[in-house]
Write an enzyme that holds these catalytic residues in place. Structure first.
Site, PDB file in Angstrom:
ATOM      1  N   HIS A 115       0.823  -1.283  -0.101  1.00 57.11           N
ATOM      2  CA  HIS A 115      -0.113  -0.061  -0.094  1.00 57.11           C
ATOM      3  C   HIS A 115       0.717   1.388  -0.124  1.00 57.11           C
ATOM      4  O   HIS A 115       0.351   2.396  -0.434  1.00 57.11           O
ATOM      5  CB  HIS A 115      -1.011  -0.075   1.115  1.00 57.11           C
ATOM      6  N   ASP A 145       0.275  -7.657   1.394  1.00 59.77           N
ATOM      7  CA  ASP A 145       0.576  -6.361   1.677  1.00 59.77           C
ATOM      8  C   ASP A 145       1.863  -5.939   1.590  1.00 59.77           C
ATOM      9  O   ASP A 145       2.651  -5.436   2.199  1.00 59.77           O
ATOM     10  CB  ASP A 145       0.087  -5.382   2.791  1.00 59.77           C
ATOM     11  N   GLY A 216       3.543   6.507   7.959  1.00 54.01           N
ATOM     12  CA  GLY A 216       5.057   6.804   7.455  1.00 54.01           C
ATOM     13  C   GLY A 216       5.781   5.608   7.931  1.00 54.01           C
ATOM     14  O   GLY A 216       6.987   5.603   7.525  1.00 54.01           O
ATOM     15  N   SER A 218       4.772   2.701   7.696  1.00 50.48           N
ATOM     16  CA  SER A 218       4.190   1.323   6.794  1.00 50.48           C
ATOM     17  C   SER A 218       5.569   0.827   6.115  1.00 50.48           C
ATOM     18  O   SER A 218       6.119   1.701   5.570  1.00 50.48           O
ATOM     19  CB  SER A 218       3.232   1.618   6.085  1.00 50.48           C
ATOM     20  N   GLY A 274     -11.411 -23.644  -2.464  1.00 48.39           N
ATOM     21  CA  GLY A 274     -12.562 -23.557  -3.165  1.00 48.39           C
ATOM     22  C   GLY A 274     -13.569 -23.954  -1.966  1.00 48.39           C
ATOM     23  O   GLY A 274     -14.653 -24.533  -2.273  1.00 48.39           O
TER      24      GLY A 274
END
Length: 477
Positions: A115, A145, A216, A218, A274
């Site tokens: 991100h 991420d 900041g 991250s 599934g």
């Protein structure tokens, strides 16, 4: 202090008491108030931790999308304010954002959060000595991420990699990053919990800490006291937009696996089972014969998927997968995703009150099909009841509109009683009751009449196109 009035006795006994306590202690206690010294971590790891600045020239919302699965989560508000200054749509000024990262491999590879660099047109990596390098995106993985960057240098000083599995709750950990743009900021705390699942769609068993993490931070590293990276700071829980004592990091063991795949293949291959699953509540646990709420309840088995081929059914409760216990439903995606596609694993489940085992060959998760394809195909029939509800058969038009292949009855009205108390609503479609298919009103009545009074029965319903199990109490006659 409890021995008030006997000070003289304690004064004479103190040496003996001290010797006794020392003999019982395995190691000497640290001096009162003493905390670990983190200076060696900041000194040694500082050159490997970087600030990451991005520019998104469309100036709009594309640069402000949230990490996968967090749009509707409690973490969404904070992340909506996390991706820079641009607030317009499409034609505004360039949006800018700040994050952190660290040198993973000396050949110029830097690891950060997905991100942080999502939809960025330009990525600048800044080092502790103020040098700046333009980075290219090697690959990015939304579900974990994580993003891998590359700069044109091969003399970098990588971090030391630790083992996140060896972390224990209560261990000290240290974060280095650029909160609000303040580079090389060091914060410390402890591991608060492990294996946190923040949403059912995520594939990350997060490390929870109380380390101060803010906008900041991250993508920055989380260190153990040996100066080894054990996690990547990714998210916080906040109702104000700032740090409130709870932060989450991606385990480094998972991050390395993802980074290696991004480097070698440009994408990440994940296992796929599934099934559609839901949490097991106390009432559902009782209705399925479990001693307590645990496992992942299968509310839908997708046709032709690995689960269908292996014989899993709606109503099965998955207790372990590939030898890993499944304490909650949200834990299953991370466990399945870590399995190499094509590998056969053992599944332990509860079916009709009986514990059983099945072998499942895991397939590869198709991201395009999951995101862009039609929703999961309709469920098989499930659940009956009259228990305060008025139900009606489904004609062909209703069946097509509700995407139900066969079976099922529609709840026309809920007047109260056990059905209303359990949460069944008007418009729900009852597909199965206690494992029995329901294809008519008479069949629903028949199944309900056979249920044991004083127990709870699992009803499989379809609501808004999605399957859902509800435990309905069967009243005493």
């Amino acid at each position: 202090m409890i021995f008030l009035g006997r000070v003289s006795v304690l004064r004479h006994c103190w040496p003996l008491l001290f010797v006794a306590l020392a003999a019982c202690s395995s190691e000497p206690a640290p001096p009162a108030g003493q905390l670990p010294d983190f200076s060696h971590i900041a000194r040694n790891a500082g050159p490997s931790v970087v600030n990451i600045a991005t520019v998104t020239r469309n100036g709009g919302k594309e640069g402000q999308q949230l990490p996968f699965g967090l749009e509707e989560s409690p973490f969404g508000d904070w992340f909506r304010d996390h991706f820079g200054e641009g607030q317009g749509e499409g034609s505004g000024p360039p949006s800018r954002s700040l994050g952190s990262g660290f040198v993973l491999w000396e050949e110029g590879y830097v690891l950060t959060n997905h991100h942080v660099v999502r939809n960025a047109d330009e990525i600048i990596v800044r080092f502790k000595d103020r040098r700046e390098e333009v980075a290219t995106l090697v690959g990015s993985d939304e579900r974990s991420d994580l993003a891998l960057l590359k700069i044109k240098r091969d003399d970098l000083d990588p971090v030391e990699i630790g083992n996140s599995e060896s972390l224990e709750v209560g261990n000290w950990v240290v974060a280095i990053g650029s909160p609000f743009g303040f580079e090389q900021t060091v914060t410390a705390g402890i591991v608060s919990a492990k294996g946190r699942s923040l949403s059912s769609g995520q594939y990350v068993p997060f490390i929870q800490t109380d380390v101060a993490i803010n906008q900041g931070n991250s993508g920055g590293p989380l260190f153990n006291l040996d100066g080894e990276v054990v996690g990547i700071n990714s998210q916080i829980y906040s109702r104000t937009g700032g740090y409130q004592g709870i932060s989450f990091a991606i385990p480094i063991d998972m991050a390395i696996s993802v980074a290696e795949q991004l480097r070698d293949d440009g994408s990440v291959a994940r296992g796929w089972l599934g099934v559609v699953i839901q949490e097991v509540t106390r009432e559902l646990a009782m209705s399925f014969g479990l001693d307590r709420p645990r496992g992942a309840l299968v509310s839908r088995v997708l046709p032709d998927g690995p689960a269908a081929k292996a014989g899993l059914r709606e109503g099965d409760v998955i207790l372990s997968f590939g030898g890993e216990d499944i304490p909650r439903s949200a834990a299953l995606p991370a466990v399945v995703g870590a399995i190499k596609p094509g590998e056969e694993v053992e599944v332990v489940l509860m079916r009709n009150g009986e514990r059983m085992k099945l072998d499942v060959t895991v397939d590869e998760l198709n991201e395009e099909a999951m995101r862009d394809g039609p929703g999961p195909l309709p469920e098989p029939p499930s659940e009956p009841t009259v228990l305060g509800m008025r139900v009606e058969p489904m004609d062909a038009d209703t069946r097509e509109r509700e995407d139900v292949l066969d079976g099922g009855v529609r709840v026309a009205e809920v007047k109260g009683g056990p059905a209303a108390a359990a949460g069944i609503r008007s418009g729900d479609i009852i597909l199965r009751v206690a494992g029995n298919a329901v294809d008519s009103v008479s069949r629903l009545r028949e199944v309900v009449e056979r249920l044991t009074p004083g127990t709870s029965a699992p009803f499989l319903i379809q609501r808004g196109g999605s399957p859902l199990f509800i435990a309905v109490p069967i009243p005493e006659q």
